[in-house]
Design an enzyme around this catalytic site. Structure first.
Site, PDB file in Angstrom:
ATOM      1  CG  ASP A  11      77.129  -7.888 -30.451  1.00 30.31           C
ATOM      2  OD1 ASP A  11      77.941  -8.029 -29.511  1.00 30.31           O
ATOM      3  OD2 ASP A  11      76.318  -8.771 -30.791  1.00 30.31           O
ATOM      4  CG  HIS A  59      75.714 -10.092 -27.547  1.00 24.32           C
ATOM      5  ND1 HIS A  59      75.948 -10.557 -28.817  1.00 24.32           N
ATOM      6  CD2 HIS A  59      75.573 -11.193 -26.764  1.00 24.32           C
ATOM      7  CE1 HIS A  59      75.957 -11.890 -28.802  1.00 24.32           C
ATOM      8  NE2 HIS A  59      75.727 -12.290 -27.569  1.00 24.32           N
TER       9      HIS A  59
END
Length: 239
Positions: free
Chosen positions: A173, A203
Site C-alpha cells: 500500500d 490500498h
C-alpha cells in the site's frame, strides 16, 4: 426473510441532517455496525458491504460523509476519472466535520429500537480513519479498520480508543508504508488488537468494484477474519 434496506436522516451535531443508508438483518433487529465509506461515497460497493453485514445479523448504517458537498454523492470506481474525483472530494473534506457526522450517526443508532446496545464501527480507506476518530470519541464495542491511511496521524488519540481493534493492511500500500503500520502497532502494543498485512495487496484491496485496486484473493482472506472478529466482539445473539 431477507435483508431489507432503507434511507434515514440523522440529526447532525451542528446544522442539518446526515443522510444514511440502512441495511436491516432478516431478523429485523440486532447489534449495530456503523459503516464508514471510502473516498467514492456511499456507492454500490458500500451498500453491498452493508447488506453483507446485515446478512450476518447486524443493523448496518452507512452515513453520507460527503453530505456537505451535496446529497447522494457517489462515484463508480470503474469510471476513468473515479480516483481523481474521489481524491478531490477527500482534499476538500472537512475531516473533523465528517467524524462529527459519523459520531452523530453512532449516537443516533443507540436510540433506534431495533439496534441492540452493542455497536461496532467498520471503515474502509477514508472511512477507517473516520471510524478510528469515532472510536476515540465514543465507546463502540469494536472497530474494524481496513487500510486507514489517516490513522497514523491520529495516534495521539490512541489512549482514547478502548475497544478491541482489527487492522487490515495491504503489504504494498503506497498510502500506508511499513513505518506507518509499525507506528500504529507500537501505539496499541499490549492491547486487544488483531493486525494482518496482506502481501501483494495495495490500498483498497477489498473493493471488488475497482479494476485498479481489487485483489480478490487477499479480500477473501480478510473478510472471514472480519466476520470472526465481529462474532467475538459484537456477538449477534446477545442484546
Amino acid at each position: 426473510m431477507a435483508v431489507t434496506t432503507r434511507s434515514i436522516l440523522v440529526p447532525a451535531l451542528g446544522a442539518g441532517a446526515v443522510p444514511a443508508f440502512v441495511a436491516m438483518p432478516p431478523s429485523g433487529s440486532g447489534p449495530g455496525i456503523l459503516l464508514c465509506q471510502e473516498i467514492f461515497g456511499v456507492n454500490d460497493y458500500i451498500r453491498d458491504r452493508a447488506r453483507r453485514l446485515a446478512a450476518l445479523g447486524y443493523v448496518t448504517v452507512a452515513p453520507q460523509l460527503y453530505r456537505r458537498f451535496g446529497r447522494d454523492i457517489e462515484i463508480d470506481e470503474a469510471d476513468d476519472d473515479a480516483l481523481e474525483r474521489g481524491l478531490d472530494y477527500r482534499r476538500r473534506l472537512d475531516f473533523t466535520g465528517a467524524i462529527d457526522d459519523a459520531v452523530a450517526t453512532f449516537e443516533h443508532m443507540r436510540e433506534l429500537p431495533d439496534v441492540y446496545p452493542r455497536i461496532g464501527v467498520l471503515g474502509f480507506c477514508l472511512g477507517a480513519g473516520i471510524a478510528f476518530g469515532v472510536a476515540a470519541r465514543t465507546s463502540p464495542a469494536a472497530a474494524v479498520l481496513y487500510y486507514g491511511s489517516d490513522i497514523p496521524a491520529q495516534l495521539d488519540h490512541a489512549p482514547d480508543v478502548r475497544c478491541p481493534l482489527l487492522f487490515h493492511w495491504g503489504g504494498d500500500d503506497d498510502y500506508v508504508p511499513e513505518s506507518a503500520r509499525d507506528a500504529v502497532a507500537a501505539a496499541f502494543e499490549g492491547r486487544d488488537v488483531e493486525a494482518y498485512v496482506y502481501p501483494g495487496a495495495g490500498h483498497a484491496f477489498d473493493n471488488d468494484r475497482s479494476p485498479v485496486f481489487s485483489r480478490p484473493e487477499q479480500a477473501a482472506e480478510a473478510w472471514p477474519r472480519t466476520e470472526a472478529f465481529l462474532a467475538r466482539t459484537v456477538p449477534v445473539g446477545h442484546h
